[in-house]
Design a protein around this motif. Structure first.
Motif, PDB file in Angstrom:
ATOM      1  N   THR A  65     -96.336 -68.003  58.270  1.00 32.19           N
ATOM      2  CA  THR A  65     -96.286 -68.107  56.811  1.00 32.19           C
ATOM      3  C   THR A  65     -94.941 -67.637  56.285  1.00 32.19           C
ATOM      4  OG1 THR A  65     -98.665 -67.712  56.712  1.00 32.19           O
ATOM      5  CG2 THR A  65     -97.446 -67.449  54.660  1.00 32.19           C
ATOM      6  N   ASP A  68     -92.306 -70.314  57.015  1.00 34.13           N
ATOM      7  CA  ASP A  68     -92.458 -71.432  56.073  1.00 34.13           C
ATOM      8  C   ASP A  68     -91.868 -71.074  54.721  1.00 34.13           C
ATOM      9  OD1 ASP A  68     -93.741 -72.868  58.033  1.00 34.13           O
ATOM     10  OD2 ASP A  68     -95.764 -72.497  57.238  1.00 34.13           O
ATOM     11  N   GLN A  69     -92.165 -69.872  54.247  1.00 30.41           N
ATOM     12  CA  GLN A  69     -91.659 -69.426  52.950  1.00 30.41           C
ATOM     13  C   GLN A  69     -90.140 -69.305  52.994  1.00 30.41           C
ATOM     14  OE1 GLN A  69     -90.276 -66.236  52.072  1.00 30.41           O
ATOM     15  NE2 GLN A  69     -90.211 -66.699  49.906  1.00 30.41           N
ATOM     16  N   TYR A  70     -89.600 -68.769  54.083  1.00 36.79           N
ATOM     17  CA  TYR A  70     -88.152 -68.613  54.231  1.00 36.79           C
ATOM     18  C   TYR A  70     -87.458 -69.971  54.223  1.00 36.79           C
ATOM     19  CZ  TYR A  70     -83.650 -67.588  56.357  1.00 36.79           C
ATOM     20  OH  TYR A  70     -82.321 -67.518  56.615  1.00 36.79           O
ATOM     21  N   ARG A  71     -87.992 -70.921  54.977  1.00 42.12           N
ATOM     22  CA  ARG A  71     -87.398 -72.257  55.018  1.00 42.12           C
ATOM     23  C   ARG A  71     -87.464 -72.946  53.662  1.00 42.12           C
ATOM     24  NH1 ARG A  71     -90.618 -73.029  60.266  1.00 42.12           N
ATOM     25  NH2 ARG A  71     -89.157 -72.287  61.824  1.00 42.12           N
ATOM     26  N   ARG A  72     -88.586 -72.777  52.967  1.00 43.81           N
ATOM     27  CA  ARG A  72     -88.742 -73.376  51.647  1.00 43.81           C
ATOM     28  C   ARG A  72     -87.722 -72.785  50.670  1.00 43.81           C
ATOM     29  NH1 ARG A  72     -93.432 -71.338  50.103  1.00 43.81           N
ATOM     30  NH2 ARG A  72     -94.418 -72.295  51.879  1.00 43.81           N
ATOM     31  N   THR A  73     -87.550 -71.473  50.701  1.00 45.49           N
ATOM     32  CA  THR A  73     -86.597 -70.804  49.815  1.00 45.49           C
ATOM     33  C   THR A  73     -85.169 -71.224  50.135  1.00 45.49           C
ATOM     34  OG1 THR A  73     -88.072 -68.912  49.622  1.00 45.49           O
ATOM     35  CG2 THR A  73     -85.788 -68.556  48.988  1.00 45.49           C
ATOM     36  N   ARG A  74     -84.846 -71.281  51.422  1.00 46.19           N
ATOM     37  CA  ARG A  74     -83.501 -71.678  51.824  1.00 46.19           C
ATOM     38  C   ARG A  74     -83.206 -73.113  51.396  1.00 46.19           C
ATOM     39  NH1 ARG A  74     -82.150 -71.620  58.000  1.00 46.19           N
ATOM     40  NH2 ARG A  74     -83.426 -73.468  57.791  1.00 46.19           N
ATOM     41  N   ARG A  75     -84.174 -73.999  51.568  1.00 48.81           N
ATOM     42  CA  ARG A  75     -84.000 -75.400  51.163  1.00 48.81           C
ATOM     43  C   ARG A  75     -83.826 -75.503  49.647  1.00 48.81           C
ATOM     44  NH1 ARG A  75     -82.016 -80.173  51.888  1.00 48.81           N
ATOM     45  NH2 ARG A  75     -83.335 -81.857  51.171  1.00 48.81           N
ATOM     46  N   TYR A  76     -84.603 -74.732  48.899  1.00 51.58           N
ATOM     47  CA  TYR A  76     -84.497 -74.726  47.439  1.00 51.58           C
ATOM     48  C   TYR A  76     -83.110 -74.249  47.010  1.00 51.58           C
ATOM     49  CZ  TYR A  76     -85.307 -73.331  42.617  1.00 51.58           C
ATOM     50  OH  TYR A  76     -85.205 -73.169  41.262  1.00 51.58           O
ATOM     51  N   GLN A  77     -82.612 -73.170  47.636  1.00 51.35           N
ATOM     52  CA  GLN A  77     -81.292 -72.668  47.281  1.00 51.35           C
ATOM     53  C   GLN A  77     -80.198 -73.687  47.601  1.00 51.35           C
ATOM     54  OE1 GLN A  77     -81.166 -69.010  49.449  1.00 51.35           O
ATOM     55  NE2 GLN A  77     -82.239 -67.872  47.859  1.00 51.35           N
TER      56      GLN A  77
END
Length: 110
Positions: A65, A68-77
């Motif tokens: 989890t 997933d959250q880290y990848r989502r945040t990195r992609r958003y940034q």
């Protein structure tokens, strides 16, 4: 193991998992949210895992989890940097020699 002991074990493991995530680089608030998600997943599966399988399950779910959250945040940034932050545009003007010549002629020889 009765239900109260099981609940106590789960809360101890939640504290362990939270510390583990913080140690691995998660912000304390993010780690707390992830542990809460793990609790929700435990409740949703509607089965009581044996104590020897509970710890590995909680760690595995918490870590996946977090990733997933880290990848989502990195992609958003990355998307914000790419599309929303304006880039500096430099305007190159051609050099006008007449202005330079006129300015040099106004100077004294000294």
């Amino acid at each position: 193991m009765d239900l109260q002991q099981y609940e106590h074990l789960v809360t101890q493991l939640a504290t362990e998992v939270r510390r583990y995530l913080i140690k691995r680089g998660a912000q304390p608030e993010v780690a707390a949210d992830i542990v809460q998600d793990v609790f929700v997943k435990l409740l949703e599966i509607e089965l009581v895992l044996p104590p020897e399988k509970l710890r590995p399950y909680m760690y595995r779910v918490a870590w996946s989890t977090y990733l997933d959250q880290y990848r989502r945040t990195r992609r958003y940034q990355l998307l914000v940097r790419q599309y929303l932050i304006p880039t500096a545009v430099t305007v190159v003007r051609p050099i006008d020699d007449s202005d330079l010549t006129a300015a040099l002629q106004k100077l004294s020889a000294k």
